[in-house]
Design a protein around this motif. Structure first.
Motif, mmCIF file in Angstrom:
data_model
loop_
_atom_site.group_PDB
_atom_site.id
_atom_site.type_symbol
_atom_site.label_atom_id
_atom_site.label_comp_id
_atom_site.label_asym_id
_atom_site.label_seq_id
_atom_site.Cartn_x
_atom_site.Cartn_y
_atom_site.Cartn_z
ATOM 1 N N PRO A 1 0.795 -1.233 0.000
ATOM 2 C CA PRO A 1 0.000 0.000 0.000
ATOM 3 C C PRO A 1 0.824 1.278 0.000
ATOM 4 N N GLU A 2 1.964 1.284 0.708
ATOM 5 C CA GLU A 2 2.805 2.488 0.741
ATOM 6 C C GLU A 2 3.316 2.834 -0.653
ATOM 7 N N ALA A 3 3.776 1.814 -1.374
ATOM 8 C CA ALA A 3 4.277 2.034 -2.733
ATOM 9 C C ALA A 3 3.136 2.399 -3.678
ATOM 10 N N LEU B 1 0.381 3.967 -2.962
ATOM 11 C CA LEU B 1 -0.020 5.342 -2.689
ATOM 12 C C LEU B 1 0.918 6.322 -3.391
ATOM 13 N N LYS B 2 2.215 6.104 -3.290
ATOM 14 C CA LYS B 2 3.150 6.996 -3.967
ATOM 15 C C LYS B 2 2.973 6.933 -5.479
ATOM 16 N N GLY B 3 2.710 5.738 -6.002
ATOM 17 C CA GLY B 3 2.461 5.606 -7.431
ATOM 18 C C GLY B 3 1.221 6.370 -7.859
ATOM 19 N N PHE B 4 0.185 6.276 -7.054
ATOM 20 C CA PHE B 4 -1.060 6.986 -7.335
ATOM 21 C C PHE B 4 -0.829 8.497 -7.365
ATOM 22 N N LEU B 5 -0.058 9.010 -6.433
ATOM 23 C CA LEU B 5 0.247 10.441 -6.394
ATOM 24 C C LEU B 5 1.134 10.836 -7.577
ATOM 25 N N TRP B 6 2.020 9.930 -7.966
ATOM 26 C CA TRP B 6 2.872 10.199 -9.134
ATOM 27 C C TRP B 6 2.019 10.361 -10.390
ATOM 28 N N VAL B 7 0.982 9.548 -10.547
ATOM 29 C CA VAL B 7 0.098 9.656 -11.707
ATOM 30 C C VAL B 7 -0.470 11.069 -11.803
ATOM 31 N N TYR B 8 -0.899 11.605 -10.661
ATOM 32 C CA TYR B 8 -1.441 12.964 -10.652
ATOM 33 C C TYR B 8 -0.389 13.970 -11.105
ATOM 34 N N VAL B 9 0.780 13.922 -10.494
ATOM 35 C CA VAL B 9 1.817 14.919 -10.794
ATOM 36 C C VAL B 9 2.272 14.817 -12.240
ATOM 37 N N GLU B 10 2.540 13.610 -12.709
ATOM 38 C CA GLU B 10 3.020 13.479 -14.084
ATOM 39 C C GLU B 10 1.951 13.939 -15.081
ATOM 40 N N GLY B 11 0.694 13.634 -14.793
ATOM 41 C CA GLY B 11 -0.371 14.093 -15.668
ATOM 42 C C GLY B 11 -0.448 15.606 -15.713
ATOM 43 N N GLN B 12 -0.268 16.258 -14.561
ATOM 44 C CA GLN B 12 -0.283 17.709 -14.510
ATOM 45 C C GLN B 12 0.908 18.317 -15.252
ATOM 46 N N VAL B 13 2.076 17.726 -15.076
ATOM 47 C CA VAL B 13 3.269 18.232 -15.765
ATOM 48 C C VAL B 13 3.120 18.063 -17.267
ATOM 49 N N THR B 14 2.623 16.919 -17.709
ATOM 50 C CA THR B 14 2.417 16.683 -19.137
ATOM 51 C C THR B 14 1.447 17.699 -19.710
ATOM 52 N N ALA B 15 0.369 17.990 -18.964
ATOM 53 C CA ALA B 15 -0.592 18.989 -19.418
ATOM 54 C C ALA B 15 0.041 20.371 -19.461
ATOM 55 N N ALA B 16 0.851 20.702 -18.454
ATOM 56 C CA ALA B 16 1.488 22.021 -18.397
ATOM 57 C C ALA B 16 2.450 22.230 -19.558
ATOM 58 N N ALA C 1 3.719 14.142 0.669
ATOM 59 C CA ALA C 1 2.271 14.062 0.517
ATOM 60 C C ALA C 1 1.752 12.692 0.926
ATOM 61 N N ALA C 2 2.499 11.648 0.587
ATOM 62 C CA ALA C 2 2.093 10.290 0.958
ATOM 63 C C ALA C 2 2.105 10.128 2.474
ATOM 64 N N ALA C 3 3.140 10.658 3.125
ATOM 65 C CA ALA C 3 3.211 10.578 4.586
ATOM 66 C C ALA C 3 2.052 11.333 5.216
ATOM 67 N N ARG C 4 1.716 12.478 4.651
ATOM 68 C CA ARG C 4 0.585 13.257 5.162
ATOM 69 C C ARG C 4 -0.720 12.487 4.978
ATOM 70 N N ALA C 5 -0.914 11.893 3.822
ATOM 71 C CA ALA C 5 -2.142 11.147 3.544
ATOM 72 C C ALA C 5 -2.315 9.984 4.516
ATOM 73 N N ARG C 6 -1.223 9.316 4.865
ATOM 74 C CA ARG C 6 -1.290 8.172 5.778
ATOM 75 C C ARG C 6 -1.585 8.600 7.209
ATOM 76 N N SER C 7 -1.260 9.841 7.549
ATOM 77 C CA SER C 7 -1.348 10.271 8.950
ATOM 78 C C SER C 7 -2.680 10.919 9.319
ATOM 79 N N LEU C 8 -3.504 11.242 8.339
ATOM 80 C CA LEU C 8 -4.715 12.001 8.614
ATOM 81 C C LEU C 8 -5.762 11.182 9.358
ATOM 82 N N ARG C 9 -6.380 11.808 10.357
ATOM 83 C CA ARG C 9 -7.539 11.220 11.021
ATOM 84 C C ARG C 9 -8.772 11.448 10.142
ATOM 85 N N ASP C 10 -9.826 10.705 10.420
ATOM 86 C CA ASP C 10 -11.027 10.838 9.605
ATOM 87 C C ASP C 10 -11.547 12.264 9.586
#
Length: 231
Positions: free
Chosen positions: A151-153, A155-170, A195-204
């Motif tokens: 799950p840790e990996a 999550l980072k992959g999922f966040l990478w998809v967002y960033v790379e998609g944004q950079v490609t669009a930019a 960001a991944a560490a923050r996402a894992r630490s958030l309470r509901d």
């Protein structure tokens, strides 16, 4: 068998299946969405490399990590624990958090596309959830579980998809050069870890985001006269 889950002993190895899932070549239509960036460029909020960096990494930290990432983490760990009810609850929570019709449609279409792809690849969980309205993040967690990606990996992959998609669009929209795009991706590596560490630490009660400007940009984009992207 080709495409079958790897053994548990491979979990610490380089997750090659994750590289496939985060590839821009994954046929789920991710290349057609800018997630509000096109409207931000049109409005003049993003106009060069510095403002593109601020927008992309800012939305990653303040929006994606706080909502998508936090609920992705809950879905991934729910699957690890065999808790289908918690998985579906987090999926519904994420779907309800979309602030515009464009964002809702994007998530729905990408979720459907990834779920359909996984079913075609004989992933049992995808067929089990064929009748469910899954977000893209939920479908991604199903893929991660099937190919035994920690799950840790994932999550980072999922966040990478967002960033790379944004950079490609930019690169297309600002426009930026490809070298500038690479500088943004290099800087994003640290930001994704944070960001991944923050996402894992958030309470509901900390999950969610308030992004009026992003929501407005997405709504404006729906009626923008000329555009390259669907969102």
């Amino acid at each position: 068998m080709d495409g079958a889950p790897t053994s548990g002993g491979d979990r610490d190895a380089l997750p090659l299946h994750l590289l496939r899932l985060v590839s821009q070549g994954l046929p789920v239509g991710g290349f057609s969405y800018s997630r509000g960036l096109e409207a931000a460029v049109h409005a003049g909020w993003v106009s060069d490399e510095a403002s593109a960096r601020d927008w992309i990494l800012g939305t990653l930290r303040a929006n994606v990590a706080q909502l998508d990432g936090a609920l992705f983490w809950r879905m991934a760990t729910a699957l690890e624990n065999g808790d289908q009810e918690r998985f579906l609850m987090a999926n519904a929570w994420l779907a309800a958090g979309r602030e515009s019709r464009e964002f809702q449609r994007e998530d729905k279409r990408q979720g459907e596309a990834l779920l359909r792809l996984l079913a075609d690849l004989d992933v049992p969980a995808a067929r089990h959830h064929a009748g469910d309205a899954l977000t893209y993040a939920a479908a991604f967690t199903l893929a991660g579980q099937h190919w035994r990606i920690a799950p840790e990996a994932a999550l980072k992959g999922f966040l990478w998809v967002y960033v790379e998609g944004q950079v490609t669009a930019a690169i297309k929209l600002v426009p930026l050069g490809h070298t500038a795009g690479q500088r943004l991706l290099i800087e994003a590596a640290t930001a994704i870890g944070e960001a991944a560490a923050r996402a894992r630490s958030l309470r509901d009660d900390e999950v969610g985001n308030l992004a009026p400007a992003l929501a407005m940009a997405s709504a404006w984009h729906e009626t923008q006269y000329s555009r390259l992207f669907q969102s």
